[in-house]
Design a protein around this motif. Structure first.
Motif, mmCIF file in Angstrom:
data_model
loop_
_atom_site.group_PDB
_atom_site.id
_atom_site.type_symbol
_atom_site.label_atom_id
_atom_site.label_comp_id
_atom_site.label_asym_id
_atom_site.label_seq_id
_atom_site.Cartn_x
_atom_site.Cartn_y
_atom_site.Cartn_z
ATOM 1 N N UNK A 46 0.846 -1.385 0.079
ATOM 2 C CA UNK A 46 -0.004 -0.050 0.019
ATOM 3 C C UNK A 46 0.794 1.336 -0.009
ATOM 4 N N UNK A 47 1.907 1.248 0.643
ATOM 5 C CA UNK A 47 2.735 2.282 0.768
ATOM 6 C C UNK A 47 3.770 2.604 -0.565
ATOM 7 N N UNK A 97 2.106 2.726 -3.284
ATOM 8 C CA UNK A 97 0.918 3.283 -4.385
ATOM 9 C C UNK A 97 0.607 4.772 -4.307
ATOM 10 N N UNK A 113 -2.403 6.899 -4.830
ATOM 11 C CA UNK A 113 -3.749 6.610 -5.168
ATOM 12 C C UNK A 113 -4.240 7.934 -5.854
ATOM 13 N N UNK A 147 -3.624 11.579 -3.663
ATOM 14 C CA UNK A 147 -4.034 11.546 -1.981
ATOM 15 C C UNK A 147 -2.561 11.195 -1.291
ATOM 16 N N UNK A 187 -2.034 9.753 1.981
ATOM 17 C CA UNK A 187 -2.856 9.235 3.175
ATOM 18 C C UNK A 187 -2.457 9.593 4.519
ATOM 19 N N UNK A 188 -1.100 9.575 4.627
ATOM 20 C CA UNK A 188 -0.905 9.951 6.135
ATOM 21 C C UNK A 188 -1.383 11.253 6.472
ATOM 22 N N UNK A 211 -4.432 12.436 5.581
ATOM 23 C CA UNK A 211 -5.713 12.456 5.623
ATOM 24 C C UNK A 211 -5.971 11.705 6.850
ATOM 25 N N UNK A 212 -5.449 10.592 7.301
ATOM 26 C CA UNK A 212 -5.803 9.604 8.261
ATOM 27 C C UNK A 212 -4.849 10.073 9.468
ATOM 28 N N UNK A 223 5.901 7.671 -6.718
ATOM 29 C CA UNK A 223 5.092 6.632 -6.652
ATOM 30 C C UNK A 223 4.512 6.363 -8.075
ATOM 31 N N UNK A 234 -10.308 15.359 0.850
ATOM 32 C CA UNK A 234 -9.913 15.190 -0.314
ATOM 33 C C UNK A 234 -10.639 15.877 -1.396
ATOM 34 N N UNK A 282 -4.445 -6.037 0.621
ATOM 35 C CA UNK A 282 -3.515 -4.944 0.553
ATOM 36 C C UNK A 282 -2.466 -5.167 -0.400
ATOM 37 N N UNK A 313 -7.665 4.413 2.484
ATOM 38 C CA UNK A 313 -6.904 5.576 3.012
ATOM 39 C C UNK A 313 -6.289 5.602 4.238
ATOM 40 N N UNK A 319 -2.499 4.947 5.160
ATOM 41 C CA UNK A 319 -1.584 5.888 6.116
ATOM 42 C C UNK A 319 -0.999 5.172 7.137
ATOM 43 N N UNK A 371 0.167 2.304 6.680
ATOM 44 C CA UNK A 371 1.489 1.619 5.978
ATOM 45 C C UNK A 371 2.566 2.211 5.926
ATOM 46 N N UNK A 372 2.324 3.843 5.703
ATOM 47 C CA UNK A 372 3.553 4.763 5.757
ATOM 48 C C UNK A 372 4.528 4.380 6.647
#
Lengths: 399, 504
Positions: free
Chosen positions: A30-31, A33, A35, A56, A58-59, A61-62, A95, A156, B318, B331, B335, B337-338
């Motif tokens: 996942x890290x 990609x 997105x 996006x 992600x880090x 946003x969440x 990415x 987003x 995943x 999302x 996040x 996984x980062x």
């Protein structure tokens, strides 16, 4: 011994199956990609495609501790084909672009006027895309700016646009989100031309792309969902206004809930349309088709300040009738502008004739847009107001 | 098999007791190597030298004292001497339940070592063995490994007699058969095959006897030894023999027409044939009301799939099928996984292994240290690993849910196979994605359907499908609806409940 050989064969077969049949052999963490949630396409001056992607972060946003980094980033490249542009994007982005979660495609106005079929081919063909994303047109701004606007409330921007489209569709009915597969089907269909959602930027572009845009309680720059654009084939020919868009959605039965405002004798009434069915039919008279649209709607009185006595049955009847007239007007306007100005059948009347009388359709198929202009459409709206809310009388009425 | 019986016969012939008491005692002493727990008490009965021999600790001292020594030394002398002393002792002097005549050393040793008292007389090539067995045992206690909320809490003990009595007390039917066996050339462990005559299928009983009889091993210390010898699928991860330490669960099985095998020295009683569904059922399902029983069974099936597939599905989704995750979740997962340095598979394997280690440590640890380890474990597994950036929080949740779900099964041995199978599935998921999981699942289903337990299809009553038996598999009908015995177990004596027994 025989059993061992048999088992060996079995094992080899299974392993071969594993190697040969695996469909999407590509594992990505996942890290790894990027997105992509929105993509914008337009033409450059050198006649190349301009591709903008909104990726996006992600880090951001969440997270429980947001930093000042934006929740999404945009990248733009150009290329002779869109695929080339997508791949060239790796020069700029760390990415790989992951496209399955795409929510929205924004097409530039110039490209839309030129024709959208060709650039959309990739989006329709490639296996990585899900076909559930909306296709929209940027009405005034260039796509790069539009996709770079930070939106308040929803982190987003692409999500905000998608949700807005759906909310308008659900609650007002003056717009209509169209997904890629619907769009392609309608473009290829001679009996119905597509409409497409317009996006409008309000406010200055400079402040909109800055994170400070979302630090204001009233963000200076916003993106709004505009009314429907009308396509002839795959080319944009014009825009309907709010009334015409509403009228269009009434004919398509796409009204889930809407509002009809109309003046009564001394004031206004707001009628909430709740549900209804629509019925479109075609009749032939002397080989001339005529269309009839029937609508059966149900509604509530939501607000009223006319001096009427709501306890009287004939007052309700009158309100019913006024609402019916108002909706009929919307539909008539919508049909009129398409017949006279855009000369394109977005209502699917051609389709209806095709289904009802394929032989006749064969004769008019290639000249349908001309025929459409002369088409007679009869509209019959039936509204029934069922509830008056908790107040039985207008609030201004003296009892 | 043949060899063994011949051997035994020849031994009998050469090992006959001699009429000389001293010779006999000498043989016994040397054979036992002057063992310290061998007690030889010489007495005189009507001027005839005699010897009472027993193993200290294996006999009930009170019975030896009261019914043998007292009878022979205090009461016998008062009576008129009989010309046939041996017969009179055997017939009238020993106030004890079981007293038998033996005439060879082999049998003498066997009985001596299993706790009987031997009486030898001068001028007699025969001996009397009186059953005075009695030793310290744990007593019937509450079960520790299969606890229930409602229902009997007693569990089997290490003593064979207690165990058979526990079953007899539940099934008071003269048709309840208990066939004794001795297995193990050195341990000579008592094994009892228990079944209900007329209900259990004779093919199954014969098969159980045949499989038990062919075991030739030096020692049986636990029923697990037997299980490995008699199970159908030797190389399958799935158990084909059920075991329980709860008398009510075993009695329930016997009532269904199954055969129980009690091994002396262990509270774990085996039950065959065992079907896949048996491992998902708890005896408590029948004690709680039917609707609760049904709900819990479906819940267990759900947990079975979660415990088996959850980590592999997480890996597959995943790393291969990100498009199948709803965007907000994606999302959030992305996040998390980062900054995690390992691929999802490594992350999952690491956490699963850590958990397995903790679990194993938890079983082995002495009780006082247990809490310390569980605190460390909770911290390591939970917070610290996440804070250190080694694993993502989502993975911790996946591993915990999997772990909790794997403890739901009433049968511990099924939980073990699920825990083991999880790892190959994770590898498959990491190489082929969902495709690999499906492949693994197909292979597993094929394997399960090919299994048999004592002639009964393992996946019955699903494959082959038995409509009549569905009443007691996923759903549990109320007891008045369980009209017949499961036909996947036995075809005999089908009626269980009379349909008129229900109120209304």
């Amino acid at each position: 011994m025989n059993v061992v050989i048999k088992r060996g064969y079995f094992l080899i077969t299974v392993l071969l199956c594993g190697a040969l049949l695996s469909g999407c052999w590509d594992s990505d963490e996942l890290d790894e990609l990027g997105i992509v949630v929105a993509a914008g396409i337009d033409k450059t001056e050198d006649d190349e495609y301009l591709l903008v992607t909104q990726v996006i972060n992600p880090s951001e946003i969440a997270t429980e501790a947001p930093t000042t980094r934006p929740p999404a980033s945009t990248y733009s490249t150009t290329g002779k084909t869109l695929l080339e542009a997508f791949r060239k994007m790796t020069h700029k982005s760390p990415r790989k672009m992951y496209l399955s979660q795409l929510r929205l495609v924004v097409i530039g106005k110039d490209l839309a006027e030129e024709g959208i079929m060709q650039p959309l081919d990739l989006f329709y063909r490639d296996h990585e895309f899900r076909t559930g994303f909306y296709v929209t047109i940027s009405k005034e701004t260039d796509v790069e700016t539009l996709l770079s606007i930070l939106t308040p409330y929803e982190k987003i921007p692409a999500n905000k646009l998608m949700h807005s489209i759906e909310a308008v569709e659900e609650n007002h009915g003056s717009s209509h989100g169209i997904t890629i597969d619907e769009l392609i089907t309608q473009i290829r269909n001679k009996g119905q031309n597509p409409v497409i959602t317009g996006l409008l930027m309000e406010g200055p572009a400079e402040s909109g792309t800055n994170i400070s845009n979302v630090e204001n309680i009233d963000a200076p720059t916003k993106i709004t969902i505009d009314h429907l654009g009308v396509l002839k084939g795959d080319q944009l020919v014009g825009w309907m206004n709010e009334d015409e868009s509403l009228g269009y959605n009434y004919t398509q039965g796409d009204i889930n809930s809407s509002v009809v405002t109309h003046p009564c004798s001394e004031g206004t009434a707001g009628i909430e349309i709740l549900r209804g069915d629509n019925n479109m039919g075609v009749t032939f008279e002397n080989d001339e088709p005529s269309i009839s649209i029937e609508l059966n709607l149900e509604g509530n009185i939501a607000e009223i300040d006319c001096p009427v006595d709501l306890s009287q049955a004939d007052v309700i009847q009158q309100l019913n009738q006024q609402t019916e007239e108002e909706i009929t007007r919307l539909i008539e306007e919508s049909i009129a502008i398409n017949q006279n100005e855009f000369e394109t059948d977005i209502f699917g009347f051609g389709d209806l004739i095709h289904r009802k009388n394929p032989k006749y359709w064969k004769t008019v198929e290639n000249n349908w847009d001309e025929q459409f202009k002369e088409l007679v459409v009869e509209i019959q709206v039936k509204v029934e107001l069922r509830r008056k809310g908790s107040a039985t009388q207008p609030i201004t009425k003296e009892s | 098999m043949k060899r063994k019986s011949k051997n035994r016969k020849s031994q009998t012939a050469s090992n006959a007791l001699t009429p000389n008491l001293e010779d006999n005692l000498e043989v016994i002493k040397t054979s036992m190597g002057n063992s310290s727990d061998l007690v030889i008490r010489r007495v005189m009965i009507h001027q005839t030298p005699a010897a009472i021999i027993y193993m200290d600790g294996l006999v009930d001292n009170n019975s030896v004292q009261n019914f043998i020594l007292e009878a022979l030394m205090l009461e016998m002398p008062t009576e008129k001497p009989n010309h046939n002393l041996f017969e009179s002792i055997k017939e009238s002097a020993l106030p004890i339940g079981e007293a038998e005549e033996i005439d060879c050393y082999n049998e003498l040793f066997e009985r001596l070592i299993s706790g009987e008292t031997i009486l030898l007389l001068e001028q007699q090539s025969k001996a009397i063995a009186a059953s005075t067995k009695g030793w310290r045992d744990r007593g019937v206690q509450e079960t520790t490994s299969e606890s229930v909320i409602r229902g009997p809490k007693e569990s089997f003990t290490e003593t064979m007699r207690t165990n058979t009595a526990l079953i007899r007390r539940k099934i008071k039917d003269s048709n309840l058969r208990m066939e004794p066996k001795k297995i193990g050339t050195k341990t000579k462990t008592d094994v009892t095959v228990v079944y209900l005559e007329g209900t259990a299928e004779s093919e199954v009983i014969d098969e159980v006897n045949r499989r038990l009889d062919q075991i030739d091993i030096d020692g049986i210390l636990e029923s697990g030894y037997l299980e490995e010898f008699i199970q159908d699928a030797q190389y399958s991860p799935f158990p084909t023999v059920y075991n329980s330490e709860k008398p009510d669960a075993i009695a329930g099985g016997i009532l269904e027409g199954r055969v129980a095998i009690i091994t002396d020295g262990t509270p774990n009683v085996l039950l065959v044939p065992a079907l896949f569904v048996n491992f998902m059922q708890s005896s408590e399902d029948y004690y709680q009301r039917a609707d609760i029983g049904t709900f819990v069974r479906i819940l267990r099936l759900f947990c079975f799939f979660v415990a088996l597939f959850m980590p592999s599905i997480y890996i597959a989704f995943t790393t291969f099928h990100q498009e199948m995750i709803p965007p907000p979740l994606l999302i959030s997962l992305a996040a998390q996984r980062e900054g995690v340095p390992f691929p999802a598979l490594a992350e999952a394997l690491m956490m699963e292994l850590t958990f397995e280690v903790l679990r194993e440590a938890g079983v082995r640890l002495p009780k006082p240290v247990g809490s310390a380890v569980s605190i460390v474990g909770a911290l390591v597994l939970g917070q610290a690993a996440v804070q250190a950036g080694l694993v993502s929080p989502a993975m911790v949740i996946v591993v915990s849910i999997t772990a909790i779900c794997s403890f739901v099964f009433p049968a511990y041995n099924l939980a073990i196979s699920v825990r083991i199978l999880r790892f190959p599935l994770m590898l498959l998921a990491a190489t082929f994605g969902l495709y690999g999981i499906i492949l693994g699942m197909i292979a597993m289903v094929l394997h399960l359907c090919s299994l048999k337990s004592f002639g009964k299809s393992y996946m019955a009553p699903f494959a082959p499908f038995m409509p009549k038996d569905q009443k007691d598999v996923l759903v549990r009908f109320p007891h008045w609806g369980l009209l017949s015995r499961p036909s996947s177990m036995t075809k005999k004596d089908q009626q269980r409940v009379d349909s008129t027994s229900k109120e209304n």
